[in-house]
Design a protein around this motif. Structure first.
Motif, PDB file in Angstrom:
ATOM      1  N   LEU A   1     -26.376 -24.054  -1.050  1.00 29.61           N
ATOM      2  CA  LEU A   1     -26.305 -22.627  -0.694  1.00 29.61           C
ATOM      3  C   LEU A   1     -25.960 -22.437   0.778  1.00 29.61           C
ATOM      4  CD1 LEU A   1     -26.656 -19.692  -1.651  1.00 29.61           C
ATOM      5  CD2 LEU A   1     -29.072 -19.859  -1.067  1.00 29.61           C
ATOM      6  N   THR A   2     -26.618 -23.193   1.635  1.00 25.13           N
ATOM      7  CA  THR A   2     -26.377 -22.975   3.074  1.00 25.13           C
ATOM      8  C   THR A   2     -24.983 -23.455   3.490  1.00 25.13           C
ATOM      9  OG1 THR A   2     -27.641 -24.981   3.493  1.00 25.13           O
ATOM     10  CG2 THR A   2     -28.794 -22.920   3.822  1.00 25.13           C
ATOM     11  N   GLU A   3     -24.524 -24.535   2.861  1.00 26.06           N
ATOM     12  CA  GLU A   3     -23.154 -24.993   3.178  1.00 26.06           C
ATOM     13  C   GLU A   3     -22.139 -23.939   2.764  1.00 26.06           C
ATOM     14  OE1 GLU A   3     -22.428 -28.926   1.498  1.00 26.06           O
ATOM     15  OE2 GLU A   3     -24.161 -29.655   2.647  1.00 26.06           O
ATOM     16  N   GLN A   4     -22.332 -23.375   1.574  1.00 24.79           N
ATOM     17  CA  GLN A   4     -21.395 -22.345   1.116  1.00 24.79           C
ATOM     18  C   GLN A   4     -21.519 -21.090   1.983  1.00 24.79           C
ATOM     19  OE1 GLN A   4     -18.908 -22.663  -1.259  1.00 24.79           O
ATOM     20  NE2 GLN A   4     -18.302 -20.697  -0.382  1.00 24.79           N
ATOM     21  N   ALA A   5     -22.765 -20.772   2.375  1.00 26.74           N
ATOM     22  CA  ALA A   5     -22.991 -19.554   3.176  1.00 26.74           C
ATOM     23  C   ALA A   5     -22.241 -19.626   4.506  1.00 26.74           C
ATOM     24  CB  ALA A   5     -24.485 -19.339   3.404  1.00 26.74           C
ATOM     25  N   ALA A   6     -22.051 -20.829   5.000  1.00 27.26           N
ATOM     26  CA  ALA A   6     -21.341 -20.975   6.283  1.00 27.26           C
ATOM     27  C   ALA A   6     -19.825 -20.892   6.100  1.00 27.26           C
ATOM     28  CB  ALA A   6     -21.723 -22.312   6.920  1.00 27.26           C
TER      29      ALA A   6
ATOM     30  N   GLY B   1     -42.684 -20.452 -12.969  1.00 30.28           N
ATOM     31  CA  GLY B   1     -41.304 -20.729 -12.553  1.00 30.28           C
ATOM     32  C   GLY B   1     -40.439 -19.475 -12.461  1.00 30.28           C
ATOM     33  N   GLY B   2     -41.038 -18.367 -11.951  1.00 30.37           N
ATOM     34  CA  GLY B   2     -40.250 -17.131 -11.832  1.00 30.37           C
ATOM     35  C   GLY B   2     -39.688 -16.721 -13.183  1.00 30.37           C
ATOM     36  N   VAL B   3     -40.495 -16.912 -14.238  1.00 32.68           N
ATOM     37  CA  VAL B   3     -40.102 -16.657 -15.637  1.00 32.68           C
ATOM     38  C   VAL B   3     -38.865 -17.515 -16.008  1.00 32.68           C
ATOM     39  CG1 VAL B   3     -39.882 -14.946 -17.461  1.00 32.68           C
ATOM     40  CG2 VAL B   3     -40.907 -14.273 -15.295  1.00 32.68           C
ATOM     41  N   ALA B   4     -39.081 -18.810 -15.956  1.00 31.09           N
ATOM     42  CA  ALA B   4     -38.064 -19.799 -16.411  1.00 31.09           C
ATOM     43  C   ALA B   4     -36.808 -19.819 -15.554  1.00 31.09           C
ATOM     44  CB  ALA B   4     -37.692 -19.572 -17.877  1.00 31.09           C
ATOM     45  N   VAL B   5     -36.928 -19.348 -14.324  1.00 27.85           N
ATOM     46  CA  VAL B   5     -35.753 -19.289 -13.441  1.00 27.85           C
ATOM     47  C   VAL B   5     -35.678 -20.500 -12.505  1.00 27.85           C
ATOM     48  CG1 VAL B   5     -34.815 -18.046 -11.458  1.00 27.85           C
ATOM     49  CG2 VAL B   5     -35.434 -16.802 -13.540  1.00 27.85           C
ATOM     50  N   ASN B   6     -36.833 -20.865 -11.924  1.00 28.03           N
ATOM     51  CA  ASN B   6     -36.834 -21.936 -10.916  1.00 28.03           C
ATOM     52  C   ASN B   6     -36.759 -23.299 -11.604  1.00 28.03           C
ATOM     53  OD1 ASN B   6     -38.878 -19.605  -9.639  1.00 28.03           O
ATOM     54  ND2 ASN B   6     -37.263 -20.371  -8.308  1.00 28.03           N
ATOM     55  N   SER B   7     -35.611 -23.578 -12.186  1.00 30.39           N
ATOM     56  CA  SER B   7     -35.470 -24.788 -13.000  1.00 30.39           C
ATOM     57  C   SER B   7     -35.723 -26.048 -12.181  1.00 30.39           C
ATOM     58  CB  SER B   7     -34.077 -24.839 -13.632  1.00 30.39           C
ATOM     59  OG  SER B   7     -33.084 -24.525 -12.677  1.00 30.39           O
ATOM     60  N   LEU B   8     -35.376 -26.017 -10.901  1.00 30.56           N
ATOM     61  CA  LEU B   8     -35.577 -27.206 -10.065  1.00 30.56           C
ATOM     62  C   LEU B   8     -36.666 -26.972  -9.022  1.00 30.56           C
ATOM     63  CD1 LEU B   8     -31.875 -28.401  -9.580  1.00 30.56           C
ATOM     64  CD2 LEU B   8     -33.463 -28.876 -11.450  1.00 30.56           C
ATOM     65  N   GLY B   9     -37.559 -26.045  -9.303  1.00 35.68           N
ATOM     66  CA  GLY B   9     -38.654 -25.767  -8.380  1.00 35.68           C
ATOM     67  C   GLY B   9     -38.176 -24.971  -7.178  1.00 35.68           C
TER      68      GLY B   9
ATOM     69  N   MET C   1     -21.896 -19.760  -7.442  1.00 35.73           N
ATOM     70  CA  MET C   1     -21.212 -20.916  -8.051  1.00 35.73           C
ATOM     71  C   MET C   1     -21.618 -22.218  -7.368  1.00 35.73           C
ATOM     72  SD  MET C   1     -19.611 -19.621 -10.556  1.00 35.73           S
ATOM     73  CE  MET C   1     -21.013 -18.538 -10.666  1.00 35.73           C
ATOM     74  N   ALA C   2     -21.811 -22.174  -6.054  1.00 40.74           N
ATOM     75  CA  ALA C   2     -22.237 -23.381  -5.334  1.00 40.74           C
ATOM     76  C   ALA C   2     -23.602 -23.826  -5.859  1.00 40.74           C
ATOM     77  CB  ALA C   2     -22.298 -23.103  -3.829  1.00 40.74           C
ATOM     78  N   VAL C   3     -24.496 -22.843  -6.062  1.00 46.46           N
ATOM     79  CA  VAL C   3     -25.836 -23.191  -6.543  1.00 46.46           C
ATOM     80  C   VAL C   3     -25.764 -23.658  -8.001  1.00 46.46           C
ATOM     81  CG1 VAL C   3     -28.187 -22.373  -6.927  1.00 46.46           C
ATOM     82  CG2 VAL C   3     -26.914 -21.558  -4.940  1.00 46.46           C
ATOM     83  N   GLY C   4     -25.000 -22.953  -8.822  1.00 48.71           N
ATOM     84  CA  GLY C   4     -24.885 -23.330 -10.236  1.00 48.71           C
ATOM     85  C   GLY C   4     -24.351 -24.745 -10.396  1.00 48.71           C
ATOM     86  N   ASN C   5     -23.353 -25.090  -9.597  1.00 52.86           N
ATOM     87  CA  ASN C   5     -22.817 -26.460  -9.659  1.00 52.86           C
ATOM     88  C   ASN C   5     -23.869 -27.481  -9.236  1.00 52.86           C
ATOM     89  OD1 ASN C   5     -19.992 -26.777 -10.577  1.00 52.86           O
ATOM     90  ND2 ASN C   5     -19.587 -25.199  -9.048  1.00 52.86           N
ATOM     91  N   ALA C   6     -24.666 -27.126  -8.230  1.00 52.67           N
ATOM     92  CA  ALA C   6     -25.698 -28.063  -7.761  1.00 52.67           C
ATOM     93  C   ALA C   6     -26.802 -28.225  -8.813  1.00 52.67           C
ATOM     94  CB  ALA C   6     -26.282 -27.577  -6.429  1.00 52.67           C
TER      95      ALA C   6
ATOM     96  N   GLY D   1     -31.186 -21.493 -10.752  1.00 53.62           N
ATOM     97  CA  GLY D   1     -32.350 -22.064 -10.071  1.00 53.62           C
ATOM     98  C   GLY D   1     -33.036 -21.085  -9.122  1.00 53.62           C
ATOM     99  N   GLY D   2     -32.808 -19.792  -9.297  1.00 50.58           N
ATOM    100  CA  GLY D   2     -33.415 -18.784  -8.413  1.00 50.58           C
ATOM    101  C   GLY D   2     -32.353 -17.915  -7.760  1.00 50.58           C
ATOM    102  N   PHE D   3     -31.115 -18.387  -7.764  1.00 52.68           N
ATOM    103  CA  PHE D   3     -30.032 -17.530  -7.282  1.00 52.68           C
ATOM    104  C   PHE D   3     -29.564 -16.709  -8.485  1.00 52.68           C
ATOM    105  CE2 PHE D   3     -26.141 -15.990  -5.620  1.00 52.68           C
ATOM    106  CZ  PHE D   3     -26.349 -15.929  -4.255  1.00 52.68           C
ATOM    107  N   PRO D   4     -29.420 -15.373  -8.323  1.00 53.03           N
ATOM    108  CA  PRO D   4     -29.114 -14.551  -9.506  1.00 53.03           C
ATOM    109  C   PRO D   4     -27.733 -14.861 -10.071  1.00 53.03           C
ATOM    110  CG  PRO D   4     -29.698 -13.195  -7.597  1.00 53.03           C
ATOM    111  CD  PRO D   4     -29.507 -14.590  -7.100  1.00 53.03           C
ATOM    112  N   MET D   5     -27.706 -15.351 -11.282  1.00 56.81           N
ATOM    113  CA  MET D   5     -26.426 -15.568 -11.959  1.00 56.81           C
ATOM    114  C   MET D   5     -26.623 -15.773 -13.453  1.00 56.81           C
ATOM    115  SD  MET D   5     -25.304 -19.501 -11.114  1.00 56.81           S
ATOM    116  CE  MET D   5     -24.022 -19.438 -12.330  1.00 56.81           C
ATOM    117  N   GLY D   6     -25.564 -15.521 -14.202  1.00 57.64           N
ATOM    118  CA  GLY D   6     -25.579 -15.733 -15.642  1.00 57.64           C
ATOM    119  C   GLY D   6     -24.179 -16.071 -16.094  1.00 57.64           C
ATOM    120  N   ALA D   7     -24.040 -16.357 -17.381  1.00 53.07           N
ATOM    121  CA  ALA D   7     -22.720 -16.700 -17.903  1.00 53.07           C
ATOM    122  C   ALA D   7     -22.670 -16.399 -19.387  1.00 53.07           C
ATOM    123  CB  ALA D   7     -22.421 -18.184 -17.675  1.00 53.07           C
TER     124      ALA D   7
END
Ligand SMILES: Cc1ncc(COP(=O)(O)O)c(C=O)c1O
Length: 399
Positions: A56-61, A38-46, A281-286, A248-254
């Motif tokens: 991600l794509t909605e926010q990217a637009a 899982g990318g060392v415990a990163v890909n929590s949702l695969g 933030m869009a990915v973290g919320n999802a 879930g694979g997007f680089p972030m922490g808190a």
């Protein structure tokens, strides 16, 4: 010259993945691997989870980056949700785990500073810890192999033995600010800290006016079957570092903290360019949308039991390869009898991905969305890998 333009800091497997689907990764040659790393415990949702892809794509637009000079609604929302779901009142978003730890360390030191005790800056940590690769976090981790050659170790970290709470008590001085611990050590070899020890640390912190910092970068966000691992112990920290699974694979922490612990983190004392940016933030919320759904974490607990029981029977079958099964939830470790790197290779030959850790352990950190069928498939592959390695060792011994 190795022919690569990249720093030689990583020893990479000769595999390049083209795309991922759930628990599976597919190479550029079309070969499918079951991803229990899982990318060392990163890909929590695969991989390519449809809810994360659309978030991600909605926010990217819409907008990618505005800086923390402006309001970021997704950031406020994720901050409030994390605070609602935990002990915390306040959140600072970062890009990585190490930065979340840096923020945690700074928060603890500033707390004592504004309380009139600038001399209280030292932090007690534990053998086998891993907190990141910045200069302060390698000092916190205390591992010589990560400190060597990087100049004087950053001052202010006192290390005691793993789970040695008596030694932690003895190490407290008038300069101590905090105790920092992973409730389940990851890199150190999947070593859960006993509930009683976490409770004693909490008591020590109360007694001596220290802050308790949990590093849940690896064990947080549902990995152990609770949103955060410390919930199993019923002990809350004052400050907590989170990363990996939350993106879930997007680089972030808190970095999370109580109002009281964050009292010194006032305007201008800390900052970040990218931390908390709208894409993250869009990915973290999802990710939270999915992990906090009714029944999701209970299902993680159920699947974890299935995997752990299956692994225990493989270990029974091949005691010369796997000595013991460690860990909790979907954060499991094969304590290897053979070298863990060899076991890792044997599993990779079966197209199953895992991650080596310290203490001769091989980590299994599948996505929290792993299915029962994939768990059975992984167990078959681990059994086949163990058998292959056992046969190879026996053949070599017979020569
Ligand atoms: C417990 C723990 N803390 C901190 C870190 C550092 O996180 P990052 O690599 O995102 O800086 C890691 C990374 O493996 C970790 O496992």
């Amino acid at each position: 010259m190795s022919g690569s333009a990249l720093f030689e800091t990583f020893t990479r497997a000769p595999l390049a993945f083209d795309h991922g689907e759930g628990t599976w990764l597919v190479t550029d040659k079309g070969e499918r691997y079951l991803d229990f790393g899982g990318g060392v415990a990163v890909n929590s949702l695969g991989h390519s989870h449809p809810r994360l892809v659309s978030a991600l794509t909605e926010q990217a637009a819409k907008v990618w980056h505005v800086s923390n000079l402006y309001e970021i609604p997704g950031q406020s929302r994720l901050g409030e949700r994390l605070a609602d779901a935990t002990f915390a009142d306040k959140v600072f978003f970062t890009n990585s785990g190490a930065e979340a730890l840096e923020c945690a360390i700074k928060t603890a030191r500033r707390y004592h500073f504004v309380k009139g005790h600038p001399e209280r800056f030292r932090i007690i940590t534990f053998e086998g810890a891993f907190h990141g690769r910045t200069l302060a976090t390698i000092a916190a981790g205390g591992q010589y192999k990560y400190l060597e050659g990087f100049g004087p170790k950053v001052e202010g970290f006192d290390q005691v033995g793993f789970d040695d709470i008596d030694a932690a008590e003895k190490a407290i001085t008038s300069e101590t600010a905090a105790i920092l611990i992973e409730p389940v050590q990851g890199e150190g070899g999947i070593r859960p800290v006993p509930t009683q020890s976490l409770k004693r640390l909490r008591q020590l912190c109360e007694q001596h006016g220290l802050l308790l910092i949990f590093d849940e970068v690896q064990c947080g966000i549902g990995r152990t079957g609770k949103l955060f691992a410390h919930e199993w112990a019923g002990v809350t920290p004052d400050i907590m570092a989170v990363a990996k699974g939350i993106g879930g694979g997007f680089p972030m922490g808190a970095c999370l903290a109580t109002d009281e612990a964050a009292v010194g983190m006032t305007a201008g004392v800390h900052g970040t360019t990218f931390g908390g940016n709208p894409l993250a933030m869009a990915v973290g919320n999802a990710v939270l949308d999915v992990v906090l759904e009714d029944g999701f974490l209970e299902d993680v607990q159920r699947k974890a039991l299935l995997l752990k029981q299956g692994l225990a029977s493989v270990a029974d079958e091949f005691p010369d390869i796997i000595e013991d099964i460690r860990g909790t939830g979907l954060m499991l470790g094969l304590k290897c009898a053979a070298p863990n790197t060899k076991v890792n290779m044997a599993l990779r030959d079966q197209h199953l991905l895992a991650v080596p850790a310290g203490d001769n352990v091989l980590r299994l950190l599948p996505p929290l969305t792993v299915t029962d069928a994939e768990i059975h498939e992984a167990l078959d592959r681990i059994r086949a890998g163990a058998r292959g390695l056992a046969d190879a060792i026996a053949a070599a011994a017979a020569k």
